[in-house]
Design a protein around this motif. Structure first.
Motif, PDB file in Angstrom:
ATOM      1  N   ARG A 114      37.128  49.049  -4.120  1.00  0.00           N
ATOM      2  CA  ARG A 114      38.255  49.299  -3.203  1.00  0.00           C
ATOM      3  C   ARG A 114      38.974  48.024  -2.794  1.00  0.00           C
ATOM      4  O   ARG A 114      40.190  47.999  -2.667  1.00  0.00           O
ATOM      5  CB  ARG A 114      37.772  50.025  -1.953  1.00  0.00           C
ATOM      6  N   PRO A 118      41.056  45.033  -6.300  1.00  0.00           N
ATOM      7  CA  PRO A 118      42.470  44.695  -6.125  1.00  0.00           C
ATOM      8  C   PRO A 118      42.682  43.198  -5.935  1.00  0.00           C
ATOM      9  O   PRO A 118      43.630  42.623  -6.473  1.00  0.00           O
ATOM     10  CB  PRO A 118      42.870  45.460  -4.853  1.00  0.00           C
ATOM     11  N   HIS A 232      53.011  44.114  -9.853  1.00  0.00           N
ATOM     12  CA  HIS A 232      52.274  45.365  -9.690  1.00  0.00           C
ATOM     13  C   HIS A 232      51.815  45.954 -11.015  1.00  0.00           C
ATOM     14  O   HIS A 232      50.744  46.549 -11.087  1.00  0.00           O
ATOM     15  CB  HIS A 232      53.156  46.394  -8.963  1.00  0.00           C
ATOM     16  N   GLY A 236      48.017  46.688 -11.224  1.00  0.00           N
ATOM     17  CA  GLY A 236      47.559  48.082 -11.275  1.00  0.00           C
ATOM     18  C   GLY A 236      46.788  48.356 -12.554  1.00  0.00           C
ATOM     19  O   GLY A 236      45.737  49.004 -12.539  1.00  0.00           O
ATOM     20  N   GLU A 239      43.412  46.747 -12.368  1.00  0.00           N
ATOM     21  CA  GLU A 239      42.530  47.487 -11.464  1.00  0.00           C
ATOM     22  C   GLU A 239      41.982  48.732 -12.145  1.00  0.00           C
ATOM     23  O   GLU A 239      40.794  49.011 -12.101  1.00  0.00           O
ATOM     24  CB  GLU A 239      43.285  47.932 -10.215  1.00  0.00           C
ATOM     25  N   GLN A 240      42.904  49.474 -12.761  1.00  0.00           N
ATOM     26  CA  GLN A 240      42.475  50.757 -13.307  1.00  0.00           C
ATOM     27  C   GLN A 240      41.736  50.607 -14.620  1.00  0.00           C
ATOM     28  O   GLN A 240      40.831  51.375 -14.910  1.00  0.00           O
ATOM     29  CB  GLN A 240      43.678  51.671 -13.484  1.00  0.00           C
ATOM     30  N   THR A 266      48.193  52.875 -18.488  1.00  0.00           N
ATOM     31  CA  THR A 266      48.246  52.834 -17.026  1.00  0.00           C
ATOM     32  C   THR A 266      49.677  52.678 -16.545  1.00  0.00           C
ATOM     33  O   THR A 266      50.107  53.353 -15.615  1.00  0.00           O
ATOM     34  CB  THR A 266      47.397  51.661 -16.513  1.00  0.00           C
ATOM     35  N   SER A 270      49.664  56.635 -15.033  1.00  0.00           N
ATOM     36  CA  SER A 270      49.260  56.905 -13.660  1.00  0.00           C
ATOM     37  C   SER A 270      50.165  56.246 -12.632  1.00  0.00           C
ATOM     38  O   SER A 270      50.086  56.565 -11.455  1.00  0.00           O
ATOM     39  CB  SER A 270      47.809  56.464 -13.468  1.00  0.00           C
ATOM     40  N   SER A 273      50.037  52.470  -7.336  1.00  0.00           N
ATOM     41  CA  SER A 273      49.370  53.000  -6.148  1.00  0.00           C
ATOM     42  C   SER A 273      50.386  53.121  -5.014  1.00  0.00           C
ATOM     43  O   SER A 273      51.449  52.518  -5.044  1.00  0.00           O
ATOM     44  CB  SER A 273      48.242  52.057  -5.737  1.00  0.00           C
ATOM     45  N   ARG A 274      50.021  53.907  -4.006  1.00  0.00           N
ATOM     46  CA  ARG A 274      50.900  54.064  -2.846  1.00  0.00           C
ATOM     47  C   ARG A 274      51.163  52.714  -2.192  1.00  0.00           C
ATOM     48  O   ARG A 274      52.277  52.435  -1.750  1.00  0.00           O
ATOM     49  CB  ARG A 274      50.233  54.984  -1.823  1.00  0.00           C
ATOM     50  N   HIS A 276      51.257  49.794  -3.603  1.00  0.00           N
ATOM     51  CA  HIS A 276      52.224  49.037  -4.394  1.00  0.00           C
ATOM     52  C   HIS A 276      53.636  49.601  -4.204  1.00  0.00           C
ATOM     53  O   HIS A 276      54.608  48.854  -4.160  1.00  0.00           O
ATOM     54  CB  HIS A 276      51.829  49.052  -5.869  1.00  0.00           C
TER      55      HIS A 276
END
Ligand code: ZN
Length: 348
Positions: A114, A118, A232, A236, A239-240, A266, A270, A273-274, A276
Motif C-alpha cells: 500500500r 508506491p 503517473h 502506476g 506498482e501494478q 497497465t 487499468s 489510480s484515484r 493519480h
C-alpha cells in the motif's frame, strides 16, 4: 546428579553412552567401558537451543555430546543461549508467537504494497532512463496500432492552433520539453486522450468533435500533462506490474520480461489510480488558472464524457471513461477550482 548423554567422536557415526557430571568447574564424562574424560567447562561450547531438539555440547577434541535439555545444563552453561538464539527458541516453542509473527509478516506485506510500493515506484520512475520510457511507449503504440489509428482529419488550422496553445500552456513546466500532442483519428478508442511515459499525449479526433471548445480540449490536455509531470504512467505500471514481476521471479521468469508485457497492459487497461487522477486534476486546475483559463472547462468536458457512458461501455475497456472515471467529485472539484479564492488570474 549425573546426566545421560550420547557421545560421538565427530569422525564416525559410532555412539557411546556416557554419564555427565560437573565437578569443580569441570565437565566429567564416565563412559560405559569405564573410560573417563574431563574438560574445563569454559572449553566446552553449548550449541544454541532450538525448540525441542536435543542439546549439543561441542568438546575441544572435536567430539560432541547429545542430551536432552535440563535444568542442570542451564546451570552449567548459564550463557548457553545467545540473545537471538534464545528469542528464536522462545518463538519456536510458542505457537501463538508463530501465528503472531506470520500475521506480522502479512501486515508488513500489506503495508509495503500500500505504501512502500508506491514510494518505490515513484523513486524508480524518477530514475527511469528516457530510453526505457520511449521503449515502453513504443510498445503501447504498437498495441494501439491494431485498433487502426488514422491521421487526424481535423482541419490543419485547428490542429496548429491547438498545438500552439498547448505549447504556450506548458512552457516552462517540468518535463514539458518531452511533451507533444499527437492527434489521431481512432474510431476504436472513441473520445479519448492519454499520456505515454515518453511525453506523447494522444488525443483522438473523436474527443475534439465531442468538445464544445478548444478550451475544453486544453483542459483535458492539461490533465494529461499532469500525468506526465508526475510520471503517473510509469509509476502506476511499476506498482501494478510489480506483483507480476514478483510472481515471475517466483515461478521462474527471472528475465523481467513480465514487466515489459504488463506495463503497456497497465497503461491501457487499468488506468490510473484515484490518487493519480486527483493529482493530475489538481495540476491541471492550477496550470489553467495560472494561464488565466477557467478549470470550469474541465468540468464541462467531464460532463460531456459522462453523457457517453453507454457508448463508452460498449467500446469495452479501452474507453477514456474506463481510465478516467468522471466522478461527480472530480467535476465538483473542477468547479470549485474555477471559483476558488486566490486565483487571481482566473477568468469568470
Ligand atoms: Zn487521468
Amino acid at each position: 546428579m549425573a546426566l545421560t548423554a550420547h557421545c560421538y567422536d565427530g569422525q564416525s557415526s559410532r555412539m557411546r553412552a556416557a554419564q555427565l557430571d560437573c565437578v569443580d568447574g569441570c565437565l566429567q564424562l564416565a563412559f560405559e567401558d569405564g573410560q573417563r574424560q574431563r574438560w574445563p567447562l569454559e572449553a566446552v561450547r553449548i550449541r544454541p537451543r532450538l525448540g525441542n531438539t536435543p542439546r549439543v555440547l561441542q568438546l575441544p577434541d572435536g567430539g560432541y555430546l547429545e542430551l536432552t535439555h535440563s535444568a542442570e545444563l542451564e546451570a552449567w552453561f548459564p550463557d548457553g543461549s545467545g540473545r537471538i538464539e534464545g528469542w528464536a527458541d522462545w518463538l519456536e516453542r510458542r505457537r501463538g508467537a508463530i501465528l503472531g509473527s506470520a500475521l506480522l509478516v502479512l501486515a508488513a506485506t500489506v503495508l509495503f504494497l500500500r505504501h512502500g510500493m508506491p514510494w518505490l515506484a515513484r523513486e524508480a520512475a524518477e530514475r527511469m532512463p528516457a530510453v526505457v520510457e520511449r521503449h515502453v511507449s513504443e510498445q503501447v503504440v504498437a498495441l494501439l496500432d491494431r485498433l487502426h489509428f488514422n491521421p487526424s482529419t481535423v482541419p490543419a488550422a485547428r490542429r496548429a492552433a491547438l498545438q500552439q496553445r498547448f505549447r504556450a500552456l506548458v512552457r516552462g513546466e517540468p518535463r514539458s520539453a518531452q511533451m507533444r500532442v499527437v492527434l489521431v483519428d481512432a474510431e476504436g478508442l472513441g473520445a479519448n486522450a492519454f499520456a505515454l511515459p515518453d511525453g506523447r499525449i494522444f488525443v483522438t479526433d473523436q474527443l475534439l468533435e465531442l468538445a464544445g471548445s478548444d478550451e475544453e480540449v486544453l483542459a483535458v490536455l492539461a490533465h494529461e500533462a499532469g500525468h506526465h509531470v508526475h510520471r503517473h504512467g510509469m509509476r502506476g505500471a511499476l506498482e501494478q506490474s510489480s506483483l507480476f514481476v514478483v510472481a515471475g521471479l517466483l515461478f521462474g521468469d527471472a528475465s523481467g520480461s513480465s514487466l515489459a508485457v504488463s506495463i503497456p497492459a497497465t497503461l491501457l487497461g487499468s488506468g490510473f489510480s484515484r490518487g493519480h487522477e486527483r493529482e493530475a486534476d489538481a495540476y491541471a486546475f492550477d496550470l489553467l488558472r495560472r494561464h488565466g483559463q477557467s478549470p470550469k472547462a474541465f468540468a464541462t468536458m467531464m460532463r460531456r464524457l459522462s453523457a457517453l457512458v453507454p457508448e463508452a461501455l460498449e467500446k469495452g475497456p479501452m474507453g477514456y471513461l474506463s481510465t478516467h472515471p468522471p466522478s461527480p467529485e472530480r467535476i465538483a472539484a473542477a468547479e470549485k477550482a474555477a471559483t476558488g479564492a486566490g486565483a487571481g488570474a482566473a477568468s469568470p
